[in-house]
Enzyme design. Structure first.
Site, PDB file in Angstrom:
ATOM      1  N   ASP A  26       2.660   3.770  -9.748  1.00 11.45           N
ATOM      2  CA  ASP A  26       1.351   3.941  -9.103  1.00 11.45           C
ATOM      3  C   ASP A  26       1.461   4.239  -7.620  1.00 11.45           C
ATOM      4  O   ASP A  26       0.465   4.537  -6.971  1.00 11.45           O
ATOM      5  CB  ASP A  26       0.400   2.769  -9.400  1.00 11.45           C
ATOM      6  CG  ASP A  26       0.763   1.472  -8.690  1.00 11.45           C
ATOM      7  OD1 ASP A  26       1.570   1.493  -7.743  1.00 11.45           O
ATOM      8  OD2 ASP A  26       0.201   0.425  -9.068  1.00 11.45           O
ATOM      9  N   ASP A  27       2.666   4.166  -7.052  1.00 14.89           N
ATOM     10  CA  ASP A  27       2.827   4.419  -5.613  1.00 14.89           C
ATOM     11  C   ASP A  27       2.996   5.899  -5.301  1.00 14.89           C
ATOM     12  O   ASP A  27       3.036   6.281  -4.134  1.00 14.89           O
ATOM     13  CB  ASP A  27       4.052   3.663  -5.084  1.00 14.89           C
ATOM     14  CG  ASP A  27       3.920   2.163  -5.289  1.00 14.89           C
ATOM     15  OD1 ASP A  27       2.901   1.604  -4.847  1.00 14.89           O
ATOM     16  OD2 ASP A  27       4.812   1.559  -5.900  1.00 14.89           O
ATOM     17  N   SER A  58      -2.260   2.578  -6.254  1.00 18.12           N
ATOM     18  CA  SER A  58      -2.190   1.137  -6.513  1.00 18.12           C
ATOM     19  C   SER A  58      -3.580   0.564  -6.754  1.00 18.12           C
ATOM     20  O   SER A  58      -4.561   1.025  -6.170  1.00 18.12           O
ATOM     21  CB  SER A  58      -1.572   0.416  -5.309  1.00 18.12           C
ATOM     22  OG  SER A  58      -0.209   0.682  -5.242  1.00 18.12           O
ATOM     23  N   ASN A 133       7.377  -0.832  -9.152  1.00 12.47           N
ATOM     24  CA  ASN A 133       6.304  -0.814  -8.188  1.00 12.47           C
ATOM     25  C   ASN A 133       6.776  -1.352  -6.837  1.00 12.47           C
ATOM     26  O   ASN A 133       7.636  -2.216  -6.780  1.00 12.47           O
ATOM     27  CB  ASN A 133       5.161  -1.700  -8.710  1.00 12.47           C
ATOM     28  CG  ASN A 133       3.927  -1.589  -7.858  1.00 12.47           C
ATOM     29  OD1 ASN A 133       3.345  -0.512  -7.743  1.00 12.47           O
ATOM     30  ND2 ASN A 133       3.522  -2.690  -7.243  1.00 12.47           N
ATOM     31  N   SER A 166       8.164  -4.213 -11.413  1.00 11.12           N
ATOM     32  CA  SER A 166       7.635  -4.338 -10.053  1.00 11.12           C
ATOM     33  C   SER A 166       8.636  -5.121  -9.205  1.00 11.12           C
ATOM     34  O   SER A 166       9.298  -6.030  -9.710  1.00 11.12           O
ATOM     35  CB  SER A 166       6.301  -5.078 -10.047  1.00 11.12           C
ATOM     36  OG  SER A 166       5.377  -4.425 -10.897  1.00 11.12           O
TER      37      SER A 166
END
Ligand SMILES: *[C@@H]1O[C@H](CO)[C@@H](O)[C@H](O)[C@H]1NC(C)=O
Ligand SMILES: *[C@@H]1O[C@H](CO)[C@@H](O)[C@H](O)[C@H]1NC(C)=O
Ligand SMILES: *[C@@H]1O[C@H](CO)[C@@H](O)[C@H](O)[C@H]1NC(C)=O
Length: 322
Positions: A26-27, A58, A133, A166
């Site tokens: 998501d970054d 994010s 993440n 993550s």
């Protein structure tokens, strides 16, 4: 508490065959963590296609947001690529590395339904991976918030085995600035540990068609690890964890009288400590990563049958837990 012994992982590496992997985060596609992971998955012999957001996504959870235009209206993250570029594309010198201007879940959808059928001869996918993440994704709170977990959850809904990773290195860094081969850098530690875990899982999968039973996946969190984040933890071990547990904070709101803005603060109500299903004797993710250790939590799309379903998944990696 159980941990996956390094010895068990090391001895299993030789037996693993190449898998087809879809990778997202998501970054953004230009983030250092995902580029390190892509490099190392390939080096481990896997076929990897990466399709990740053009910009920082994010906190979007499982939102399925598609690009509203054929071109990027603003720069992608780190200006890579700049505004005006197509809404999806790949590295000039690497057809396997793509961005798409949507949320993480949408990137998985576009990969499965367009990019893989069109450019990869309808490649089958053995596992969908999110991350690692930049920042941990812990507990029920982040499970519904994280775009990285949202992508893994969406992939699970599509019938794929999926894992969200993550790490506690939360600097949003551009791979062209910070990606290197230093084994003591957080991105490289997370990547190496993720490849080790995956290869242990693949080895256990053997000739089974699926990595995990339908509707299940894993959420993995890494502690602060590496010289760049000021930690002397360089080789965190794995523990089997549960998602809930004490001392998770939830967001609450507070008006700042000076600025007249509402700000968020953390509150500790310990509602998230309620363990209503699964193995309540497992340590919480949040507690594990306070040490030089990583958490592995099994999730299911069907919380009502959690205990039985997660037991089936745990059986997949039980032999490498000690
Ligand atoms: C791709 O594979 C899926 C599942 O096997 C199949 O339903 C679909 O028709 C295939 N598409 C193409 C373009 O070959
Ligand atoms: C944080 O990210 C920025 C942007 O890529 C980078 O210039 C900087 O070196 C990074 N800092 C650390 C400590 O990695
Ligand atoms: C990584 O850290 C260890 C322990 O501090 C050190 O012995 C080693 O030389 C470091 N490696 C590199 C490449 O800096």
């Amino acid at each position: 508490m159980k941990f996956i012994s390094l010895f068990a992982i090391a001895t299993s590496l030789a037996a693993v065959s190449a898998k087809n992997i879809l990778l997202t985060n998501d970054d953004g596609w230009a983030a250092t963590n995902i580029r390190a992971f892509y490099r190392d998955l390939k080096a481990a012999g896997h076929n990897v296609v990466m399709v990740a957001p053009a910009v920082q996504m994010s906190g979007n959870g499982g939102k399925f947001q598609l690009a509203a235009s054929n071109t990027l209206e603003t720069d992608a993250e780190f200006g890579y690529p700049p505004a005006g570029s197509p809404s999806w594309g790949h590295e000039e010198d690497d057809l396997n590395v793509w961005y798409y201007n949507g949320t993480p879940a949408a990137c998985v959808g576009v990969a499965l339904d367009y990019i893989l059928p069109t450019y990869f001869n309808n490649m089958t996918v053995d596992v969908v991976l999110g991350g690692p993440n930049e920042g941990t994704n812990l507990g029920e709170r982040d499970f519904v918030l994280s775009g990285t977990i949202g992508a893994a959850y969406y992939a699970t809904e599509r019938g794929y085995s999926a894992i969200a990773f993550s790490g506690a290195n939360s600097n949003n860094s551009f791979f062209k600035d910070t990606l290197d081969d230093d084994p003591n850098h957080s991105a490289n530690i997370y990547s190496k540990k993720s490849v080790e875990l995956l290869d242990a899982l693949f080895e256990k999968q053997g000739n089974n068609e699926r990595l995990f039973p339908l509707s299940t996946g894993l959420n993995v969190n890494y502690p602060k690890a590496g010289s760049d984040v000021g930690s002397d933890c360089l080789d965190p071990v794995f523990y089997h964890s549960r998602q809930t547990g004490p001392n998770y904070f939830v967001y609450s709101a507070k008006v700042n009288e000076e600025t007249n803005l509402v700000e968020y603060i953390s509150s500790y109500d310990n509602v998230l400590d309620v363990c209503a299903a699964g193995d309540c004797s497992l340590p919480a993710e949040f507690e594990i990563i306070k040490n030089c250790a990583s958490s592995i939590t099994v999730f299911s799309l069907d919380p009502d049958s959690k205990k039985k379903v997660t037991d089936d998944v745990i059986a997949k990696f039980d032999s490498i837990l000690s």
